[in-house]
Design an enzyme around this catalytic site. Structure first.
Site, PDB file in Angstrom:
ATOM      1  CG  HIS A  27      -0.200   0.079   2.691  1.00 41.27           C
ATOM      2  ND1 HIS A  27       0.921  -0.567   3.092  1.00 41.27           N
ATOM      3  CD2 HIS A  27      -0.046   1.250   2.678  1.00 41.27           C
ATOM      4  CE1 HIS A  27       1.019   0.039   4.424  1.00 41.27           C
ATOM      5  NE2 HIS A  27       0.337   1.161   4.416  1.00 41.27           N
ATOM      6  NE  ARG A  28       5.449   1.317   4.097  1.00 44.75           N
ATOM      7  CZ  ARG A  28       4.750   1.893   5.763  1.00 44.75           C
ATOM      8  NH1 ARG A  28       4.986   3.259   4.973  1.00 44.75           N
ATOM      9  NH2 ARG A  28       4.728   1.475   6.568  1.00 44.75           N
TER      10      ARG A  28
END
Length: 362
Positions: A207-208
């Site tokens: 998700h980063r």
């Protein structure tokens, strides 16, 4: 004593659970403010119900937006809440925009701030979380560090006089849920379609921004996961789904099987059932470590350096730069024979947090 907790994202809700339980056993008043930073039900509502957290006393409903919009929205909405409540402590958690905004609002109103999970450092200034945690540490009055390493970072920044070693409250909740899962008190997790819960599989999250915002990097990482010789259960964060759709990248292909994020007990059960974890999440690195599963972290650094000891966690900044066989060997490596130790505490951190707040109350 009145303590006001400011939370807004999934990891903070997990940390809130043992804190709320610890306060429930006292005569102190605990007020919960949910900023709404994570408004998706999979990242918010299920954690209140699944972890037995009391409903928020205040919900700000901020929602998504740029870092500036989100932080500014929380700041604007917090002022009247703090003015009305006048707590003895404003307790902020971790490293999100909600953390920084809650701390700034309290400081401007001359209310004492305590930072839970203080002292973590990635030393990667590209990460918005790094700015949030450093600024919050320097603004706060009481720094509740989870590890000896975090205490060292705080001392190096001249903050040792405000710092105490509380331990990691994530250990409290992770071990409690682990024991309940192993005792059969929770149903089997809803893994993505195509994943056999009895067969070997890897559990993955991504998700980063550094991994998801650029189409070439995101596609290359997903290609590397899809080429693994073991099925991969990808718990797709809303950010990942949005970026994949934006870039026209398929999540379901090869060994990759995408599904929804899991409530916390389901996540713990899924990790326990897995052969290992691949992630860029800070929390999941530590949960894999606590649950005796190897982790491969798609980042050049980690705040949780203790997990790297004994090869329980391995950093791989660019899995697509490895050969297929080398990447497969890393991601599917066996559990190390070494003892992992207990660097994150004994599972009683939340009670220590309450005691420290009592002792340092003005």
């Amino acid at each position: 004593m009145k303590v006001l907790s400011v939370v807004g994202a999934r990891p903070q809700l997990v940390k809130l659970a043992p804190i709320a339980a610890a306060f429930a056993g006292t005569e102190h008043q605990h007020v919960i403010v949910h900023t709404g930073q994570h408004y998706d039900a999979d990242l918010s509502d299920v954690f209140f119900t699944g972890l037995g957290i009391p409903d928020p006393d205040v919900h700000l409903g901020i929602g998504s937006g740029s870092h500036g919009v989100q932080t500014g929205g929380v700041l604007t909405a917090m002022d009247p809440v703090l003015d009305a409540e006048q707590p003895d402590w404003v307790l902020v958690y971790g490293d999100t925009n909600s953390t920084l905004a809650g701390a700034l609002s309290a400081v401007k109103m001359h209310l004492p701030v305590a930072h839970l999970e203080a002292g973590l450092r990635s030393f990667n200034r590209r990460m918005p979380e790094e700015h949030n945690r450093v600024l919050t540490d320097h603004a706060a009055d009481l720094l509740l560090a989870p590890t000896e390493e975090a205490m060292r970072h705080l001392a190096n920044e001249g903050l040792s006089d405000r710092s105490v070693l509380a331990g990691d409250v994530m250990v409290d909740v992770c071990l409690r849920i682990r024991d309940a899962v192993l005792a059969g008190e929770h149903p089997q997790p809803e893994l993505p379609e195509g994943i056999d819960p009895e067969g070997p599989y890897l559990l993955a999250t991504l998700h980063r921004p550094d991994n998801t915002d650029g189409p070439q990097r995101l596609s290359a990482i997903l290609d590397a996961l899809a080429d693994l010789p073991v099925p991969v259960a990808l718990l797709a964060h809303p950010r990942l789904v949005a970026r994949a759709e934006q870039h026209g990248i398929k999540l379901n292909r090869g060994s990759l099987h995408a599904g929804r994020p899991l409530p916390y007990a389901g996540l713990v059960a899924a990790v326990l059932g897995s052969a290992g974890v691949v992630t860029d999440s800070g929390g999941l690195q530590k949960e894999a470590f606590l649950l005796d599963r190897v982790c491969t972290t798609i980042r050049p650094e980690t705040e949780w350096v203790e997990t790297l000891q004994g090869d329980w966690n391995r950093l791989v900044p660019n899995p697509f730069e490895l050969g297929a066989s080398e990447w497969a060997a890393v991601a599917t490596r066996p559990v190390p024979g070494s003892e992992r130790g207990v660097p994150y505490g004994d599972g009683r951190a939340a009670r220590r947090v309450v005691r420290f707040l009592e002792e340092h109350r003005r």
